[in-house]
Design a protein around this motif. Structure first.
Motif, short mmCIF file in Angstrom:
data_model
loop_
_atom_site.label_atom_id
_atom_site.label_comp_id
_atom_site.label_asym_id
_atom_site.label_seq_id
_atom_site.Cartn_x
_atom_site.Cartn_y
_atom_site.Cartn_z
N LYS A 42 25.70 -29.11 55.96
CA LYS A 42 24.62 -29.75 55.21
C LYS A 42 24.80 -29.40 53.74
CE LYS A 42 21.31 -29.94 59.00
NZ LYS A 42 20.06 -29.42 59.57
N MET A 43 24.91 -30.40 52.91
CA MET A 43 25.18 -30.18 51.48
C MET A 43 23.88 -29.99 50.72
SD MET A 43 28.35 -32.78 51.35
CE MET A 43 27.48 -33.80 52.53
N THR A 44 23.43 -28.74 50.70
CA THR A 44 22.11 -28.41 50.17
C THR A 44 22.14 -27.91 48.74
OG1 THR A 44 22.35 -26.25 51.21
CG2 THR A 44 21.12 -27.92 52.44
N ASN A 45 23.33 -27.81 48.15
CA ASN A 45 23.40 -27.39 46.74
C ASN A 45 24.68 -27.94 46.10
OD1 ASN A 45 25.62 -25.57 47.31
ND2 ASN A 45 24.12 -24.12 48.12
N ALA A 46 24.79 -27.76 44.78
CA ALA A 46 25.90 -28.34 44.02
C ALA A 46 27.26 -27.82 44.51
CB ALA A 46 25.73 -28.05 42.54
N LYS A 47 27.32 -26.54 44.86
CA LYS A 47 28.58 -25.96 45.33
C LYS A 47 29.06 -26.65 46.59
CE LYS A 47 28.62 -22.37 47.99
NZ LYS A 47 28.45 -21.01 48.57
N LEU A 48 28.13 -26.89 47.54
CA LEU A 48 28.51 -27.51 48.81
C LEU A 48 28.86 -28.99 48.64
CD1 LEU A 48 25.98 -25.77 51.22
CD2 LEU A 48 28.37 -25.18 50.80
#
Length: 270
Positions: free
Chosen positions: A226-232
Motif C-alpha cells: 500500500k503506497m501510503t507515503n512519498a517514499k513508497l
C-alpha cells in the motif's frame, strides 16, 4: 526430558554497573551474535510451522499471534506490518496481547497469569478451525498463552508456539513447537533482549515466507504494498520502470491510474 528455564538462569556477565559504555556494548553485541545460530538450529521446526500456516491461509483461514508483554507486542508489530507491506486485509494476520490494547504501551498487572482470557480473546474474533494460532512466550510458561493453545487444540485449531526454553509447557501444548535456545540474558531474566530478538526474527520468517508462498511478492518486490507515503510511491514507480522498461513519467502515470504495482504491470502487459 526435564524442563529447564534457561531464560531465567544467571547471566554469565557480572559487575555490569562497573563496566564502561564501550564494554557493555561489546558484551551485548557478543551475546546478540548467538541469536541467528540458535535460530538456524530451529529451522526445521520453523519450516513445519510455516507449512501449516500457509495451508490454513490458503483455505481461507487467518493467522493469529497471541502473547503477553514483550512477546505480545512483537506479535502485534508483525501483524500490523502485513497489510501495508503485502496489501492484505488487516483481518488476515491478527495480533492479540494479554491485557488488551492498553498493554501495548503499559504493563498490565497479572494479565499474563489469567488462565481463561486468552481463549476469550480469540473467541472474540470468532476463531475457527480454518485459522491457526501462534503462541509466543520466551519462558514457555505464560498461563494466558498456554491455556489459549490448549483450548485451540480441543477445538481442532492448529497451534504453533515460539519459546526460548527446551521442552517447556508451551511447547507441550503446541502441535508445532518452535524452540530457539539463546541462553541466559546479559541482565538476568531480561528476556526482551536475546529472546525478544529471536522471537522477532522468527516472526519475520513466518510472515515473510507465508506471504511469498501466497503470491504477494514478485521476484523480490512488494508488488501489493500500500503506497501510503512519498517514499513508497517512488518505490512503486521504480518497480514499474524496472519491470516494464518504461520511462519514470509513464510509470508514474500507470501507478496513478491503477493505484497498485501488480495491477499496473498486468494492465500494461495486456
Amino acid at each position: 526430558m526435564e524442563f529447564t528455564k534457561i531464560t531465567e538462569q544467571a547471566s554469565v556477565h557480572n559487575d555490569l554497573e562497573k563496566k564502561s559504555i564501550s564494554e557493555l556494548l561489546h558484551i551485548i553485541n557478543e551475546e546478540d551474535h548467538s541469536v541467528p545460530m540458535a535460530i538456524k538450529k530451529a529451522l526445521p521446526q520453523i519450516e513445519n510451522a510455516i507449512k501449516q500456516v500457509v495451508f490454513q491461509l490458503k483455505k481461507g483461514g487467518r493467522l493469529f499471534y497471541i502473547g503477553a508483554g514483550t512477546s505480545g507486542r512483537l506479535g502485534i508489530l508483525d501483524a500490523s506490518e502485513c497489510p501495508p507491506t503485502y496489501g492484505v486485509s488487516p483481518d488476515l494476520v491478527i495480533g492479540i496481547i494479554a491485557g488488551g490494547d492498553y498493554a501495548i504501551r503499559h504493563a498490565v498487572e497479572n494479565a499474563e497469569d489469567n488462565l481463561n482470557q486468552g481463549w476469550l480473546d480469540l473467541q472474540s474474533h470468532q476463531i475457527n478451525n480454518n485459522d491457526i494460532v501462534v503462541g509466543i512466550a520466551a519462558s514457555g510458561t505464560t498461563p494466558y498463552v498456554i491455556n489459549a493453545l490448549k483450548m485451540c487444540n480441543t477445538h481442532d485449531i492448529p497451534t504453533v508456539s515460539i519459546s526460548c526454553n527446551p521442552n517447556s509447557p508451551l511447547s507441550q501444548s503446541s502441535k508445532f513447537p518452535i524452540e530457539v535456545i539463546v541462553g541466559p540474558e546479559v541482565i538476568t531474566g531480561s528476556s526482551r533482549m536475546k529472546a525478544g530478538t529471536a522471537q522477532k526474527l522468527v516472526l519475520n520468517m513466518i510472515s515473510t515466507t507465508t506471504m511469498i508462498q501466497l503470491g504477494k511478492v514478485k521476484g523480490n518486490k512488494m508488488v501489493d504494498m500500500k503506497m501510503t507515503n512519498a517514499k513508497l510511491i517512488q518505490r512503486g514507480i521504480q518497480m514499474l520502470v524496472e519491470e516494464l522498461q518504461v520511462s519514470e513519467q509513464e510509470a508514474k502515470s500507470l501507478l496513478e491510474k491503477h493505484q497498485n504495482v501488480r495491477k499496473a504491470i498486468i494492465q500494461y502487459k495486456k
